[in-house]
Design a protein around this motif. Sequence first.
Motif, PDB file in Angstrom:
ATOM      1  N   LYS A 105      -8.305   4.922   5.763  1.00  0.00           N
ATOM      2  CA  LYS A 105      -9.422   5.531   6.665  1.00  0.00           C
ATOM      3  C   LYS A 105     -10.490   4.784   5.344  1.00  0.00           C
ATOM      4  O   LYS A 105     -11.164   5.045   5.097  1.00  0.00           O
ATOM      5  CB  LYS A 105      -8.638   7.273   6.061  1.00  0.00           C
ATOM      6  CG  LYS A 105      -8.511   7.801   7.465  1.00  0.00           C
ATOM      7  CD  LYS A 105      -8.278   9.089   7.663  1.00  0.00           C
ATOM      8  CE  LYS A 105      -9.145   9.479   8.055  1.00  0.00           C
ATOM      9  NZ  LYS A 105      -9.057  11.512   9.168  1.00  0.00           N
ATOM     10  N   GLU A 106      -9.240   4.632   4.391  1.00  0.00           N
ATOM     11  CA  GLU A 106      -9.918   4.300   2.742  1.00  0.00           C
ATOM     12  C   GLU A 106     -11.251   2.788   3.627  1.00  0.00           C
ATOM     13  O   GLU A 106     -12.425   2.503   3.439  1.00  0.00           O
ATOM     14  CB  GLU A 106      -9.329   4.003   1.529  1.00  0.00           C
ATOM     15  CG  GLU A 106      -9.630   5.216   1.245  1.00  0.00           C
ATOM     16  CD  GLU A 106      -7.835   4.995  -0.345  1.00  0.00           C
ATOM     17  OE1 GLU A 106      -7.556   4.198  -0.705  1.00  0.00           O
ATOM     18  OE2 GLU A 106      -7.319   6.228  -0.662  1.00  0.00           O
ATOM     19  N   ASN A 130       4.979   3.086   7.586  1.00  0.00           N
ATOM     20  CA  ASN A 130       4.928   2.659   6.533  1.00  0.00           C
ATOM     21  C   ASN A 130       3.985   1.053   6.748  1.00  0.00           C
ATOM     22  O   ASN A 130       3.748   1.281   5.361  1.00  0.00           O
ATOM     23  CB  ASN A 130       5.360   3.042   5.375  1.00  0.00           C
ATOM     24  CG  ASN A 130       4.090   3.977   4.385  1.00  0.00           C
ATOM     25  OD1 ASN A 130       3.124   4.773   4.649  1.00  0.00           O
ATOM     26  ND2 ASN A 130       4.244   4.000   2.798  1.00  0.00           N
ATOM     27  N   LYS A 157       3.512  15.028   6.878  1.00  0.00           N
ATOM     28  CA  LYS A 157       2.614  13.720   5.065  1.00  0.00           C
ATOM     29  C   LYS A 157       1.801  13.469   6.189  1.00  0.00           C
ATOM     30  O   LYS A 157       0.981  12.709   5.172  1.00  0.00           O
ATOM     31  CB  LYS A 157       3.962  12.804   5.708  1.00  0.00           C
ATOM     32  CG  LYS A 157       3.551  11.994   4.790  1.00  0.00           C
ATOM     33  CD  LYS A 157       5.115  10.777   4.779  1.00  0.00           C
ATOM     34  CE  LYS A 157       4.396   9.480   3.986  1.00  0.00           C
ATOM     35  NZ  LYS A 157       4.418   8.768   5.681  1.00  0.00           N
ATOM     36  N   TYR A 158       1.632  12.842   7.432  1.00  0.00           N
ATOM     37  CA  TYR A 158       0.337  12.690   7.581  1.00  0.00           C
ATOM     38  C   TYR A 158      -0.310  13.179   7.907  1.00  0.00           C
ATOM     39  O   TYR A 158      -2.133  13.111   7.895  1.00  0.00           O
ATOM     40  CB  TYR A 158       0.716  11.684   9.539  1.00  0.00           C
ATOM     41  CG  TYR A 158       1.538  11.316   9.615  1.00  0.00           C
ATOM     42  CD1 TYR A 158       2.448   9.807   9.445  1.00  0.00           C
ATOM     43  CD2 TYR A 158       2.293  10.909  11.140  1.00  0.00           C
ATOM     44  CE1 TYR A 158       2.678   8.659   9.603  1.00  0.00           C
ATOM     45  CE2 TYR A 158       3.742  10.095  11.068  1.00  0.00           C
ATOM     46  CZ  TYR A 158       3.715   8.997  10.593  1.00  0.00           C
ATOM     47  OH  TYR A 158       4.615   8.140  10.515  1.00  0.00           O
ATOM     48  N   GLN A 181      -3.709   6.963   4.935  1.00  0.00           N
ATOM     49  CA  GLN A 181      -4.880   7.014   3.346  1.00  0.00           C
ATOM     50  C   GLN A 181      -6.211   5.575   3.355  1.00  0.00           C
ATOM     51  O   GLN A 181      -6.441   5.526   3.060  1.00  0.00           O
ATOM     52  CB  GLN A 181      -4.187   7.339   2.392  1.00  0.00           C
ATOM     53  CG  GLN A 181      -5.154   8.204   1.623  1.00  0.00           C
ATOM     54  CD  GLN A 181      -4.078   8.882   0.675  1.00  0.00           C
ATOM     55  OE1 GLN A 181      -3.056   8.749   0.709  1.00  0.00           O
ATOM     56  NE2 GLN A 181      -4.912   9.706  -0.089  1.00  0.00           N
ATOM     57  N   ASN A 182      -4.688   4.322   3.223  1.00  0.00           N
ATOM     58  CA  ASN A 182      -5.193   3.536   3.356  1.00  0.00           C
ATOM     59  C   ASN A 182      -6.197   2.727   4.225  1.00  0.00           C
ATOM     60  O   ASN A 182      -7.019   2.483   4.186  1.00  0.00           O
ATOM     61  CB  ASN A 182      -4.306   2.082   2.633  1.00  0.00           C
ATOM     62  CG  ASN A 182      -3.624   2.574   1.945  1.00  0.00           C
ATOM     63  OD1 ASN A 182      -3.627   3.322   1.335  1.00  0.00           O
ATOM     64  ND2 ASN A 182      -2.679   1.894   1.653  1.00  0.00           N
ATOM     65  N   GLU A 200      -1.790  12.459   4.472  1.00  0.00           N
ATOM     66  CA  GLU A 200      -2.447  11.955   4.469  1.00  0.00           C
ATOM     67  C   GLU A 200      -3.614  11.922   5.069  1.00  0.00           C
ATOM     68  O   GLU A 200      -4.173  10.528   4.917  1.00  0.00           O
ATOM     69  CB  GLU A 200      -1.773  10.864   4.877  1.00  0.00           C
ATOM     70  CG  GLU A 200      -0.396  10.592   3.759  1.00  0.00           C
ATOM     71  CD  GLU A 200       0.410   9.558   4.550  1.00  0.00           C
ATOM     72  OE1 GLU A 200       1.200   9.283   3.673  1.00  0.00           O
ATOM     73  OE2 GLU A 200       0.278   9.295   5.571  1.00  0.00           O
ATOM     74  N   GLY A 201      -3.663  12.734   5.679  1.00  0.00           N
ATOM     75  CA  GLY A 201      -5.340  12.824   6.395  1.00  0.00           C
ATOM     76  C   GLY A 201      -5.597  12.394   7.909  1.00  0.00           C
ATOM     77  O   GLY A 201      -6.935  11.586   8.979  1.00  0.00           O
TER      78      GLY A 201
END
Lengths: 195, 250
Positions: free
Chosen positions: B239-240, B231, B38-39, B236-237, B42-43
């Motif tokens: 990195k964005e 969480n 999963k990780y 992902q959040n 997500e990047g």
Amino acid sequence: MKIAIIKYAAGNVRSVTYALKRLGIEPIITDDFNIINQADKVIFPGVGEASSTMELLRKTKLDQLIPTLKQPVLGICLGMQLMCKHTEEGNTDGMGIFDLNVKKFKASSEFTVPHMGWNEVTPTQSLLFTGIPNNSHFYFVHSYYAEIGINTSGTTEYIQPFSSALQSGNFYGVQFHPEKSAQSGQILIENFLKL
Amino acid sequence: MLKKRIIPCLDIHEGRTVKGVQFVQLQDAGDPIAMGAKYAAEGADELVYLDISATIEGRNTFLHLVDQIAKEIDIPFTVGGGINQVGTVYDLLSAGADKITINSSAVKDPNLIDNIAKQFGSQCLVVAIDAKYIDSDWKVFTHGGRQLTEKSLYTWAKEVEDRGAGEILFTSMDHDGTKGGFAINALKKLQEVVSLPIIASGGAGKMSHFEDLFTQTPINAALAASIFHYNEIPIQNLKEYLQLKNIPIR
């Protein structure tokens, strides 16, 4: 399709094997000259120190076999470096398939060595990168780099631009680890298998 | 351009991911492979798996797990926990780990660093250092932070580099678990002392803490555990967010 992974004391044989298995391919891990000669594709992995690894290849005469192969051959990381003329690591002569020298990165306050992590590859001309978007990232971990030269087929910037992909006829080399580079790495391996 | 790395760390006990306070009150945090996959999706840029099993059975389970991780996950991963001999390093690397990390055993026998680097290469050796700021000095601790040593962070880090480590994972015990931000000053100083890549650990609680680390120090990699497991900060959040702040991120 018969894929041979050259068996010697390279650290990433298992990872390369699993990367192929994820694509539904069961590679043969071997140092048998006949099997290697008859394979459709040959992968030459490599993780470790150059001089001791080259010594090992000389002992098994793999250093004489590899340059004579006719099918597509992919050298990865140290595998790629040992396909060059010479490396500064342990002042080691390589197999000379690529007409380039391998040098040590100079660390500075701005740049740590090894070059470790995800970096971009700018392909110049290579079928290996078909379908991989520009500025895609690949995973690198190395302290020595191949200069830019006639066989360069992809470049990366770290301290200075260097060859992150090489090609000479049926011989291909990548400095990064496609087997550890998520989606982009998977496409690159698929491209190699399609050659 | 080389990108900054975000690295989730998973503590493994008898084959399961756990989260505990000072190695007691262990809570199950999930399946290690499913979480790692999963990780990665997500990047996450790399993963770290630390075995905190105390039994031989637990350790064998871990070795099997390493093989499963290598099979399933297509990003690099580091494993550690209780490694004190070259033979164990061989087993873990053969099972498919990309790097191994040692801590207490390196302090006890620094030659272990030379031996591992010589046999398997510096690229696969991460030396972890836990330290706490006491009497104007960063003192090194071993055994999961329970044992104070004579060593001081900066001199030990330099020695670790000279002996052939490829990377340093520094955890500030003063910051670990506080969620108040990374040990910026110590990390800045540490990167002046060594020219190896450093992974910063301890203190991450908000996305801005990663921004602070990457803008105020030359550090290249950040490690965290619970904020990812529960969480609180999806990778992902994060990195964005960092991308918006113009931090080089994959």
